[in-house]
Design an enzyme around this catalytic site. Structure first.
Site, mmCIF file in Angstrom:
data_model
loop_
_atom_site.group_PDB
_atom_site.id
_atom_site.type_symbol
_atom_site.label_atom_id
_atom_site.label_comp_id
_atom_site.label_asym_id
_atom_site.label_seq_id
_atom_site.Cartn_x
_atom_site.Cartn_y
_atom_site.Cartn_z
ATOM 1 N N LYS A 31 -4.560 40.724 -45.513
ATOM 2 C CA LYS A 31 -5.777 41.443 -45.895
ATOM 3 C C LYS A 31 -5.438 42.610 -46.818
ATOM 4 C CE LYS A 31 -8.759 41.665 -42.487
ATOM 5 N NZ LYS A 31 -9.043 42.174 -41.140
ATOM 6 N N ARG A 102 -9.092 48.313 -39.793
ATOM 7 C CA ARG A 102 -9.027 46.846 -39.721
ATOM 8 C C ARG A 102 -7.591 46.373 -39.538
ATOM 9 N NH1 ARG A 102 -11.607 44.893 -45.277
ATOM 10 N NH2 ARG A 102 -12.203 43.104 -43.998
ATOM 11 N N GLY A 111 -10.202 36.627 -36.133
ATOM 12 C CA GLY A 111 -10.805 37.088 -34.888
ATOM 13 C C GLY A 111 -9.831 37.376 -33.758
ATOM 14 N N MET A 113 -7.540 39.834 -33.637
ATOM 15 C CA MET A 113 -7.341 41.254 -33.384
ATOM 16 C C MET A 113 -8.626 42.001 -33.733
ATOM 17 S SD MET A 113 -3.438 41.514 -34.590
ATOM 18 C CE MET A 113 -3.797 40.820 -36.158
ATOM 19 N N ARG A 375 -9.226 35.604 -49.124
ATOM 20 C CA ARG A 375 -8.013 34.910 -48.687
ATOM 21 C C ARG A 375 -8.152 33.439 -49.031
ATOM 22 N NH1 ARG A 375 -9.538 36.064 -42.604
ATOM 23 N NH2 ARG A 375 -11.380 34.790 -42.443
ATOM 24 N N HIS A 489 2.890 5.095 -21.407
ATOM 25 C CA HIS A 489 3.098 3.870 -22.177
ATOM 26 C C HIS A 489 1.984 3.661 -23.188
ATOM 27 C CE1 HIS A 489 2.679 -0.531 -22.865
ATOM 28 N NE2 HIS A 489 4.005 -0.452 -22.981
ATOM 29 N N ARG A 595 14.313 -3.025 -35.113
ATOM 30 C CA ARG A 595 15.027 -3.061 -33.839
ATOM 31 C C ARG A 595 14.885 -4.448 -33.225
ATOM 32 N NH1 ARG A 595 11.881 2.335 -32.562
ATOM 33 N NH2 ARG A 595 10.424 1.007 -33.668
ATOM 34 N N ARG A 651 18.961 -3.859 -37.315
ATOM 35 C CA ARG A 651 19.992 -3.347 -36.415
ATOM 36 C C ARG A 651 20.354 -4.410 -35.394
ATOM 37 N NH1 ARG A 651 18.550 1.763 -32.844
ATOM 38 N NH2 ARG A 651 17.336 0.231 -31.697
ATOM 39 N N GLU A 778 25.469 7.854 -35.373
ATOM 40 C CA GLU A 778 24.727 8.467 -34.274
ATOM 41 C C GLU A 778 25.633 8.961 -33.159
ATOM 42 O OE1 GLU A 778 22.064 5.541 -32.615
ATOM 43 O OE2 GLU A 778 23.447 3.906 -33.070
ATOM 44 N N SER A 797 23.183 4.919 -41.910
ATOM 45 C CA SER A 797 21.828 5.328 -41.560
ATOM 46 C C SER A 797 21.946 6.257 -40.355
ATOM 47 C CB SER A 797 20.978 4.111 -41.225
ATOM 48 O OG SER A 797 19.704 4.537 -40.815
ATOM 49 N N THR A 800 19.281 9.869 -35.787
ATOM 50 C CA THR A 800 19.304 11.268 -35.344
ATOM 51 C C THR A 800 18.766 11.463 -33.936
ATOM 52 O OG1 THR A 800 17.291 11.533 -36.641
ATOM 53 C CG2 THR A 800 19.338 12.373 -37.590
ATOM 54 N N ASP A 802 19.824 9.633 -31.203
ATOM 55 C CA ASP A 802 21.048 9.617 -30.417
ATOM 56 C C ASP A 802 21.989 10.733 -30.838
ATOM 57 O OD1 ASP A 802 21.439 7.722 -28.282
ATOM 58 O OD2 ASP A 802 20.955 6.164 -29.759
ATOM 59 N N CYS A 864 17.017 7.122 -39.919
ATOM 60 C CA CYS A 864 16.011 6.277 -39.284
ATOM 61 C C CYS A 864 15.569 6.826 -37.943
ATOM 62 C CB CYS A 864 16.521 4.850 -39.131
ATOM 63 S SG CYS A 864 17.949 4.727 -38.060
ATOM 64 N N TYR A 884 17.123 7.527 -48.886
ATOM 65 C CA TYR A 884 15.802 7.296 -48.308
ATOM 66 C C TYR A 884 15.676 7.934 -46.937
ATOM 67 C CZ TYR A 884 17.962 3.821 -45.279
ATOM 68 O OH TYR A 884 18.738 3.223 -44.331
HETATM 69 P P1 ADP Z 1 -11.554 40.060 -39.216
HETATM 70 O O1 ADP Z 1 -10.128 40.063 -39.625
HETATM 71 O O2 ADP Z 1 -11.762 39.712 -37.794
HETATM 72 O O3 ADP Z 1 -12.416 39.301 -40.179
HETATM 73 P P2 ADP Z 1 -12.329 42.474 -40.605
HETATM 74 O O4 ADP Z 1 -11.364 43.603 -40.628
HETATM 75 O O5 ADP Z 1 -12.371 41.643 -41.815
HETATM 76 O O6 ADP Z 1 -12.046 41.603 -39.311
HETATM 77 O O7 ADP Z 1 -13.722 43.145 -40.320
HETATM 78 C C1 ADP Z 1 -14.774 42.652 -39.563
HETATM 79 C C2 ADP Z 1 -16.073 42.764 -40.324
HETATM 80 O O8 ADP Z 1 -16.336 44.098 -40.734
HETATM 81 C C3 ADP Z 1 -16.069 41.927 -41.576
HETATM 82 O O9 ADP Z 1 -17.320 41.318 -41.714
HETATM 83 C C4 ADP Z 1 -15.866 42.928 -42.669
HETATM 84 O O10 ADP Z 1 -16.439 42.532 -43.875
HETATM 85 C C5 ADP Z 1 -16.563 44.146 -42.117
HETATM 86 N N1 ADP Z 1 -15.971 45.388 -42.640
HETATM 87 C C6 ADP Z 1 -14.685 45.761 -42.530
HETATM 88 N N2 ADP Z 1 -14.453 46.918 -43.169
HETATM 89 C C7 ADP Z 1 -15.622 47.297 -43.723
HETATM 90 C C8 ADP Z 1 -16.024 48.401 -44.543
HETATM 91 N N3 ADP Z 1 -15.166 49.331 -44.905
HETATM 92 N N4 ADP Z 1 -17.306 48.455 -44.920
HETATM 93 C C9 ADP Z 1 -18.179 47.503 -44.536
HETATM 94 N N5 ADP Z 1 -17.878 46.437 -43.786
HETATM 95 C C10 ADP Z 1 -16.597 46.319 -43.377
HETATM 96 MG MG MG Z 2 -12.446 39.533 -42.090
HETATM 97 MG MG MG Z 3 20.547 4.895 -31.270
#
Ligand code: ADP
Ligand code: MG
Ligand code: MG
Length: 978
Positions: A31, A102, A111, A113, A375, A489, A595, A651, A778, A797, A800, A802, A864, A884
């Site tokens: 981020k 953040r 989500g 952290m 991202r 099985h 085999r 084999r 092997e 061949s 891996t 064995d 193999c 191969y």
């Molecule tokens: P996560 O990694 O769980 O997506 P974020 O750090 O991206 O958490 O933030 C959670 C939410 O808060 C996101 O929707 C983000 O856009 C919003 N947010 C984070 N920082 C700001 C900011 N400075 N102003 C407005 N919205 C923010």
């Molecule tokens: Mg985010």
């Molecule tokens: Mg063998």
């Protein structure tokens, strides 16, 4: 200042400037690195700063005091920089500066952290914000959000389990109930004020602490809470699943707030530059007016689509009329056309800049657009392939980049049938088992393997399966078992066949007598339709149409491209004509392991086989082998025929003989009758064959060297089959492989038996073909003495499975007892039976390759073991220059892609090495000549640039050029000395 001088711990960004950039993900987290980068390319981003992941590591090692002391000055400078850009002041009562705190690790952990928004608010600052914005409602809405988030994340109010309700949510619900309103947005300012008061007293009640009014206390509390969140249970579990090391740590981003909750001219949303599900090149996403942060994903209100097209598509699916859509759920393109235009430009630029599909967060504050995150977006396997190939065609990616963009293991999703999206819509899940073998299938229930051919589409339903069920399993569309896990099985066999299987559906009641299956209170009789999803373990009632995988189109293009860029070929491990054909369709370039023992398990063969094993002497064995010969020959004709024109490695018999003998009373009696001896005698024989360590016992080439007649029969069957096919105009390329050799003498003896037999057959038939004799590597000793093995072996061949077993001294069949614990305790990084242990087993392989080539420079080398279809192992084989890799049919496409990627990576690596060598040699000459080194280095750099223009030829040319220069320089040196 006693602090060690002076590592940079905080990186600033804002106003289109930044101290970091996108390449610094390890230090700044994904981020943070991208917030910096967006500034650098002119995207509007609220100013802020990033505290590095190294500080998180220091925090975890040395504690809170140390960490604060380490970054205090830099954080204060960071806040000052935000204040300067925003024209606000942290903690000010009139014009307060508010920030978000953040998290952000190297790899995205959505989500996992926690984030705190609107930090800096308190009872006085809220009034300042209200006055300044002229929007009291907004001020108090932000404040109540802040108290909730801070209370949850920093003060530990968030309930432990998902079932428990958040104490703040409870209060919100109560107030709404009291006021008789449904939507948060219908609450009045007075309600929000009341809410803050109640929130704070809840905090006091539960934690015994007052809610902090001091913004600096709030800030430090939040920063430490983000560090702590790296070690929360959710994050730890996620890291485990995704293989993310705990040492990486998370960065912390502190950023000026922008507000999407300032009224109808404000909004917040998420957007994707392409469709993450299908890969379609269409801008899409959702937004909410007058909302903040995660409101869009939290499901508080129905989010609206960003584009008109998306909005219309959504309306159709949601059963909303165009009229209602336009009135109640208009797109951003309609509500804020100017902002939409700007956002659309930005998403295009970001995609172009990162050369990948982007997943973005944005906020609109009172008519101004701000980007908050970008991202590379997660996507399905299908979208992954389509996006890479589209971007190639659009000229955004080179062929190599497009290939590297696709994750080999994720291709698996595309290789199996899936349910028709429309048909699955209202289907009913009746039971859930384990996702034992991926794909979707539908068919009529049968309870016995030999009845699978009763219906055109059948699903074999068994309590559990056994080897006798093989043929039926092969015919059925899918397999459902009540017992057994992922390695039962049914599961193992189904995966090998690439057949959909749900195993261990424990609550299924299966009654063979009445031929019924009871699941979820519903009874299914033979002939009733059910459907299985082997990727999720779900079992549906009724018939659900499936769609076969699309192996042409984008997928086909990708595979063609992969072959173009790889050196290593991909073969398959196959024991039947059917498997051979499947693998051929997937692009296998031959069989790397056939085999032969797998052919002996069928009814008529097993009897002759048992007769051979139980015979008293050579004469008895030969008699039985005579019966086996024509049966084996026919099998080989099938396989060689299916693989015509391509090499097939067969084999010779490998497993310990006791695996074939009858252990049940009934079968022993049958054998006794067949052979005209007493049951007692049979029992005695079986007893005699017992071994303490069968895997290290009488097996592999030890069988063929103690009973040469077995090798003779097999060599004859192979060559006769090939000659028969030759008569029909079919070309074959047999490679006869001796298993489990450890000494040169063992190999020599087997080679001699094979060659003598083959010569005899040639003479009898007055015809011949090309063939090879080689060995598996092997046994560690074979690897260490590979120069000697190569005297007789025309190819190696690597077995891996064995080799790993014997190098570690782990029995693969017993490893289940300790391997999981070893992985858990970090004693092993990976399961060495899945990903090749490059350090240990890999060293043996390296030695074997080097020694083998010393004796026989052109020796053909392959792998193999099951590692042959595992991408990191494939890459390793490429670095050793294998000819191969061979893997199970359904992994062939994965291995093809992995082989291409390995080669692309290796070519870059080789180039870098060549450039380094070039530099070294120029430096040496410079030293000798006393010429200014930098001059020569400049030349080297120029050469390096050219070298980077790809092709290995160029490197060679450069190297020879360099040699010329060297020669000249040496000459000059001579003259110079004179
Ligand atoms: P996560 O990694 O769980 O997506 P974020 O750090 O991206 O958490 O933030 C959670 C939410 O808060 C996101 O929707 C983000 O856009 C919003 N947010 C984070 N920082 C700001 C900011 N400075 N102003 C407005 N919205 C923010
Ligand atoms: Mg985010
Ligand atoms: Mg063998």
């Amino acid at each position: 200042m006693a602090k060690d001088k002076k590592q940079k711990n905080v990186y600033l960004f804002g106003n289109k400037k930044a101290e970091g950039n996108t390449t610094m993900k390890n230090l700044l987290g994904g981020k943070g690195a991208n917030l910096a980068e967006m500034n650098l390319i002119g995207v509007p981003v609220p100013p802020g700063f990033t505290i590095t992941t190294e500080v998180c590591t220091a925090y975890n090692e040395k504690g809170k005091e140390y960490a604060i002391d380490l970054i205090k000055d830099e954080v204060e400078a960071g806040v000052k920089s935000i204040e300067d850009i925003m024209g606000t002041k942290f903690g000010d009562r009139e014009n307060p500066c508010l920030v978000s705190v953040r998290s952000g690790a190297r790899a995205s952990m959505p989500g996992m952290m926690d984030t705190v928004l609107n930090l800096g608010l308190n009872d006085t600052a809220v009034e300042g914000i209200a006055k300044k914005s002229g929007n009291e409602r907004f001020a108090w809405d932000s404040y109540r959000r802040f108290v909730q988030m801070y209370g949850d994340v920093v003060m530990g109010m968030k309930p432990e389990s998902k079932e428990d309700i958040d104490p703040f949510e409870e209060i919100i619900e109560k107030i709404k109930e009291e006021k008789g309103v449904k939507d948060d947005n219908d609450l009045t300012v007075a309600d929000l004020k009341d809410m803050v008061v109640r929130f704070k007293s809840a905090v006091k009640d539960q934690t015994g602490q007052d809610f902090p009014e001091d913004p600096w206390e709030q800030l430090w509390g939040s920063i430490m809470a983000v560090f702590d969140s790296w070690m929360n249970d959710r994050a730890i579990l996620y890291r485990k699943l995704e293989n993310i090391p705990a040492e990486w740590g998370t960065a912390v981003n502190v950023q000026a707030m922008v507000y999407g909750n300032m009224g109808s001219n404000s909004a917040t949303g998420v957007a994707f530059s392409r469709d993450a599900a299908t890969g379609e090149n269409i801008f899409n996403g959702e937004y909410l007016i007058d909302a903040q942060g995660e409101d869009v994903v939290a499901g508080i209100r129905t989010p609206q689509e960003i584009t008109i097209e998306g909005s219309k598509r959504w309306a159709v699916l949601a059963n909303v009329t165009e009229e209602e859509r336009a009135a109640k759920y208009p797109s951003l393109e309609e509500t804020m056309p100017e902002i939409y235009k700007e956002l659309n430009e930005i998403q295009k630029n970001l995609e172009l800049h990162y050369k990948d599909m982007q997943d973005m967060e944005f906020t609109i504050q009172d008519g101004k657009l701000w980007m908050l995150q970008t991202r590379n977006g997660k996507r399905t396997g299908g979208a992954m392939v389509k996006i890479a190939m589209d971007m190639l065609k659009e000229g955004m990616l080179t062929e190599k980049e497009a290939l590297l963009r696709v994750e080999p293991n994720k291709l698996d999703e595309l290789l199996h049938p899936v349910f028709d999206k429309k048909a699955i819509g209202n289907a009913n899940v009746v039971i859930k088992g384990l996702p034992a073998s991926p794909g979707a299938s539908t068919g009529q229930v049968v309870f016995f393997a030999d009845e699978c051919d009763k219906y055109e589409n059948s699903i074999l339903v068994r309590i559990e399966t056994s080897p006798e069920d093989l043929e039926g399993m092969n015919i059925a569309n899918g397999i459902l078992t009540a017992r057994g896990g992922m390695t039962s099985h049914a599961a193992v066999v189904a995966r090998g066949m690439g057949k959909c299987c749900v195993s261990g559906a424990g609550s299924a009641k299966i009654d063979y007598k009445t031929r019924t299956l009871v699941a979820d209170g519903k009874e299914f009789k033979e002939g009733d339709w059910i459907s299985l999803n082997g990727s999720t373990g779900e079992v549906y009632e009724g018939k659900i149409d499936t769609i076969d995988p699309e192996l042409s189109g984008y997928f086909g293009e990708l595979m063609t491209l992969a072959d173009k860029h790889s050196v290593m070929l991909v073969r398959t491990n196959a024991d039947t004509p059917h498997d051979s054909k499947v693998a051929r369709d997937f692009g296998a370039q031959g069989i790397g392991l056939c085999r032969t023992e797998h052919m002996f398990f069928e009814e008529d063969k097993i009897r002759a086989m048992r007769e051979m094993i139980l015979a008293d002497d050579e004469a008895g064995r030969r008699e039985a082998l005579d019966k086996l010969l024509p049966l084996q020959r026919t099998d080989f004709e099938g396989i060689f025929g299916a693989m015509h024109d391509l090499p097939v490695t067969v084999r010779l018999l490998d497993p310990p003989l006791h695996e074939f003998v009858p252990h049940e009373e009934e079968n022993q009696a049958e054998m006794a009758k067949e052979m005209g001896i007493s049951v007692e005698a049979i029992k005695q024989k079986v007893e005699d064959l017992h071994e303490f360590n069968p895997m290290l016992g009488h097996r592999g080439c030890r069988l063929g060297n103690t009973y040469p007649e077995i090798t003779e029969m097999q060599a004859r069957a192979i060559i006769e089959a090939c000659l028969n096919l030759k008569e029909k105009g079919i070309t074959t390329k047999p490679e006869i492989m001796v298993p489990l050799t450890g000494t040169k003498a063992e190999m020599k003896m087997q080679e001699k038996i094979v060659r003598t037999t083959v010569e005899k057959v040639f003479e009898e038939r007055n015809d011949s073909i090309d063939y090879m004799v080689g060995t598996m590597i092997e046994v560690p000793r074979a690897a260490l003495t590979a120069d000697e093995m190569a005297e007789s072996a025309e190819f190696f061949s690597f077995g891996t499975n064995d080799l790993t077993q014997m190098t570690f001294g782990y029995s693969r069949d017993d490893a289940g007892k300790f391997l999981p614990i070893y992985l858990d305790k970090g004693l092993l990084d990976n399961d060495p039976f899945q990903a090749l242990d490059q350090t240990g087993v890999g060293s043996l392989m390296k030695i074997a390759v080097e020694k083998g080539r010393k004796t026989r420079p052109n020796i053909k080398i392959g792998i193999c073991g099951e590692h042959g279809g595992e991408p990191s192992s494939v890459e390793f084989c490429n670095t050793l220059g294998f000819n191969y890799v061979s893997c199970s049919p359904f992994r062939v496409p994965i291995a093809r892609l992995a082989a291409a990627q390995a080669n692309i990576k290796q070519a870059t690596w080789d180039k870098d090495k060549a450039v380094d060598q070039l530099k070294d040699s120029t430096k040496n000459v410079g030293d000798v000549l006393g010429v200014e080194f930098t001059e020569l280095e400049k030349e080297a750099r120029k050469a390096a640039k050219v070298a980077h223009k790809e092709t290995e030829k160029e490197i060679k040319r450069l190297q020879s050029e360099a040699k010329e220069v060297l020669k000249k320089l040496k000459k000059e040196l001579k003259n110079f000395k004179k």
